[in-house]
Enzyme design. Structure first.
Site, PDB file in Angstrom:
ATOM      1  CD  GLU A 175      -2.174   1.518   2.692  1.00 51.12           C
ATOM      2  OE1 GLU A 175      -2.362   0.712   3.610  1.00 51.12           O
ATOM      3  OE2 GLU A 175      -2.123   2.751   2.865  1.00 51.12           O
ATOM      4  CB  CYS A 177      -2.598   5.731   3.862  1.00 54.01           C
ATOM      5  SG  CYS A 177      -3.578   4.656   4.917  1.00 54.01           S
TER       6      CYS A 177
END
Lengths: 488, 488
Positions: A224, A261
């Site tokens: 990720e 994020c």
């Protein structure tokens, strides 16, 4: 403290040797529950150490730890249920073309998983985080590369996990831990490492992805990396809820000092009075936000440089200037730019890159097609959010169309809410088109377990030799597909 | 005939433009059924063209075409059922840590899929083969890179697919077709290509895998590259069924002139009298096999050179010498070698590499640990087979242990049967550790559809805006996980 190549090798071999001890699902789920209980019991010391290393504060860290033990227990439940084994059984069928023999398929663990910890989630995306929990649940030992922002905490958490393992007769090597940049590179190249999970930057993640792909035997790399998390505010929504949206946005983009994020990093706001009202509310709320401490000095430097570089672009304004707050802190802010500046490739593309920290870019659009043009230029995202009016949400207007337009951009589409806050749930998907993730998988939620398994089929295997999971009489009561019929 | 970069670009853009026409599942399944009917209707002409280009013979080709249309219909059924959408719905739950908002997840198509055809399956792994069928079923348009061994057939099959598409209002660009090596390279690099499927050699597949990974935006590359397909014959099985096993092996390894990816390429046979009996039966049966024609001259050259190189290694015998049969044909044969020669790295490792064509390597072992040592040195395989005695199959002896030992080696474990013949079934898995495949997925069977999808979650989306697949009242009757409970 940095692990040598020999130490990495030893950790991987110890993990590999421990894999047999994870074969029994009942042992695995009991281990995961003990690990959760161990973390809860050690809470005070863990939070104190984490706060000393990260400055994230005891409230946030206590919450994150609770999330982490919740997640371990959730995976214990998934292990017990066994749906993830994806059992499919076909009896022989001579009417098929070609004829079908007796075939029985389920999923087996891949082997040792390398886990790369994140800086910004010292618990939930680190040693005992989602990658570790899902890998252990799948039956895969792990070797964790600790993040340099919290080495002491990493050691403490690893100890809790190993103690839990020992309680169930699992060798402590089932959770390895290594420190150091070079150790991380050695780890991804190790022949006994079968897959990797990563949470971090595009640069670091891409380098490891490339190394995983370049191995003599390539391995899956679930990384990720980065995400802008666009938000589209419709004209009608701005008219209806300018203040609420402006204030909500301020809260979401500054949450955790903007170090998530899924922080909304680009917000499409209509030009004109309604949008102006939204920007005014945003200005007020962001101005009220106190200075915060970023995870480390490198991040602070990057933030200050990143916002300065963006702020000096033509037609970019900063109603609240983000940047250095004090000697160690940063202050939140946001930039504005007309959508026309982002219609085609150019210097302003810097605004389409993630900037870690408490800043967002408000893009003012004249009409729907201008907004759509900006969205079409975005790289892949973890999330895409739309703020709709009550009427649009009720199905009058372009709501459904907008959802369909946002779907190709992201792995999670959020309506009239904010992307920060990633629930641990079976329906969660925390992933998205590259660079959001390097694969089509999720790193949060029940289906994260799928990353660490591969199917294997048995053909014509006599019942006496079959694993219990694949027997006709289903002694383990697993959900399965039996001769085409789904059984629960 | 070779496509230019501009032609590849046009094909990909046309496919991309056609994706919306595949959005409706009912249209997709009707299209797949029309395609199957179209292939069946065109059978005679297709088989004639295929035979002229491949020399595989009308019997085999007619069977392969039937398999291909069966496969298209099987995927139509999968599309109709909708289980592949993997619907998961979570209502809000404030008791979770952190609280769970309304979350609804399903899978959406990735986009244009590049399909690389195989030489050895002009129907089933080519233009209308499993990759194409599963991609279209997933809602992804395809651009096929034709195999140079059957360009005319590729054009005919593409026409059938396009005609079927047109019947349902789908633009013909939904199935693109390009020829030429360079076109294949351009295809994998095209920004609008979202994933790729490949069946072929390790060298070609790895080059494309590397290119897919090196893109600015890497894409999933599902390649089936090469496999040795080991067979273990236990001592007790050899004692009980030497002749049957020897004859069966001859049939499997020479089927289709040894041009199957699941041809048994390495067979562990006990030393001593029982094993000698098996080799004798194998010798007789292989000697009786007529010469055959390989798919092209390059393969014939590789086969002749490959077996000659292997046959000259120390202690390698060839009871029936494989090699050049006539001017265009090759004759079947096999080699033998003591297991001790394969215990460690050395020149004999050449025997652990796939050799395409009618040859297998019989490895004679002295005891179980010698056999295990050879198995432990093998690269990943599509299949691993064991021949057991009746008692072993009934659970007396090491049968279950052997199954467990073979599981890490392959994607399909076969007992008392042969690996050739790959059924199209939900429980099938045609894949395995690298180099058998470059991912953990299958290229045959229902789950092949998973390769072309990615999950997306909707958070807090009002019911009026949700796709029908994700509504509480389940208007489409889909199997799903609803608030934790599996519903069928």
């Amino acid at each position: 403290m940095e692990a040598t190549a020999q130490e990495v090798d030893a950790a991987v071999r110890a993990a590999h040797a421990a894999r047999g001890a994870l074969a029994d699902r009942a042992v695995r789920s009991a281990f995961l529950r003990s690990a959760a209980a161990g973390l809860d019991a050690a809470r005070d010391g863990l939070v104190e150490t984490a706060d000393a290393e990260t400055a994230l504060g005891p409230v946030r860290l206590t919450g994150e730890l609770a999330r982490t033990s919740y997640q371990l227990r959730a995976f214990a439940g998934i292990v017990d249920e066994g749906a993830f084994l994806d059992v499919v059984i076909n009896h022989p069928d001579d009417t098929a073309t070609p004829p079908i023999p007796d075939l029985r398929r389920y999923k087996v663990p891949l082997g040792v998983v390398a886990v790369y910890s994140a800086s910004n989630f010292p618990f939930a995306f680190s040693v005992a985080g989602g990658d570790t929990a899902s890998a252990l649940a799948a039956g895969c030992p792990v070797v964790v590369k600790a993040h340099p922002d919290h080495p002491a905490l990493s050691e403490l958490v690893a100890k809790v996990l190993r103690r839990a393992a020992a309680e169930h007769g699992i060798p402590e090597g089932v959770v390895g831990l290594v420190h150091g940049f070079e150790a991380g590179v050695e780890l991804i190249k190790h022949p006994l490492v079968s897959a990797a999970g990563f949470t971090g930057s595009v640069r670091g993640g891409r380098a490891l992805f490339d190394a995983a792909a370049a191995r003599p035997v390539p391995i899956p790399f679930h990384g990720e990396l980065g995400s802008l998390n666009p938000v589209l505010v419709t004209e009608a929504a701005a008219v209806e809820r300018a203040e609420e949206i402006g204030t909500g946005l301020a809260g979401s983009m500054t949450l955790g000092v903007g170090q998530f994020c899924v922080k909304p990093g680009l917000v499409l706001v209509p030009s004109g009075a309604a949008g102006d009202g939204l920007v005014k509310a945003l200005t007020a709320a962001v101005s009220d936000t106190g200075a915060g401490v970023l995870l480390d000095h490198r991040m602070r430097d990057n933030f200050i440089a990143g916002v300065a570089e963006r702020a000096q672009l033509p037609e970019v304004d900063s109603p609240v200037t983000p940047g250095a707050g004090g000697e160690h802190t940063v202050s939140a802010g946001f930039l504005t730019v007309p959508a026309s500046r982002l219609a085609e490739e150019g210097d302003h593309d810097r605004l389409l890159e993630e900037c870690f920290g408490p800043v967002t870019v408000v893009v003012r659009y004249e009409n729907e097609s201008e907004a759509a043009a900006v969205l079409s230029r975005l790289p892949g995202n973890l999330t895409a959010t739309v703020q709709l009016s009550a009427e649009e949400a009720a199905g009058q207007g372009r709501g459904a169309e907008i959802l369909a337009e946002l779907t190709p951009l992201a792995g999670r589409v959020v309506v009239n809410a904010w992307p920060t806050g990633v629930a641990v749930a079976p329906a969660q998907h925390h992933g998205g088109p590259y660079p959001a993730t390097t694969s089509t998988s999720t790193s949060v939620g029940g289906t994260a377990i799928e990353r660490w398994l591969r199917p294997v089929a048995y053909q014509n295997a006599p019942s006496a030799l079959l694993p219990a999971e694949l027997r006709d009489d289903n002694p383990l009561g697993l959900p399965r597909r039996f001769n085409g019929v789904l059984e629960r």
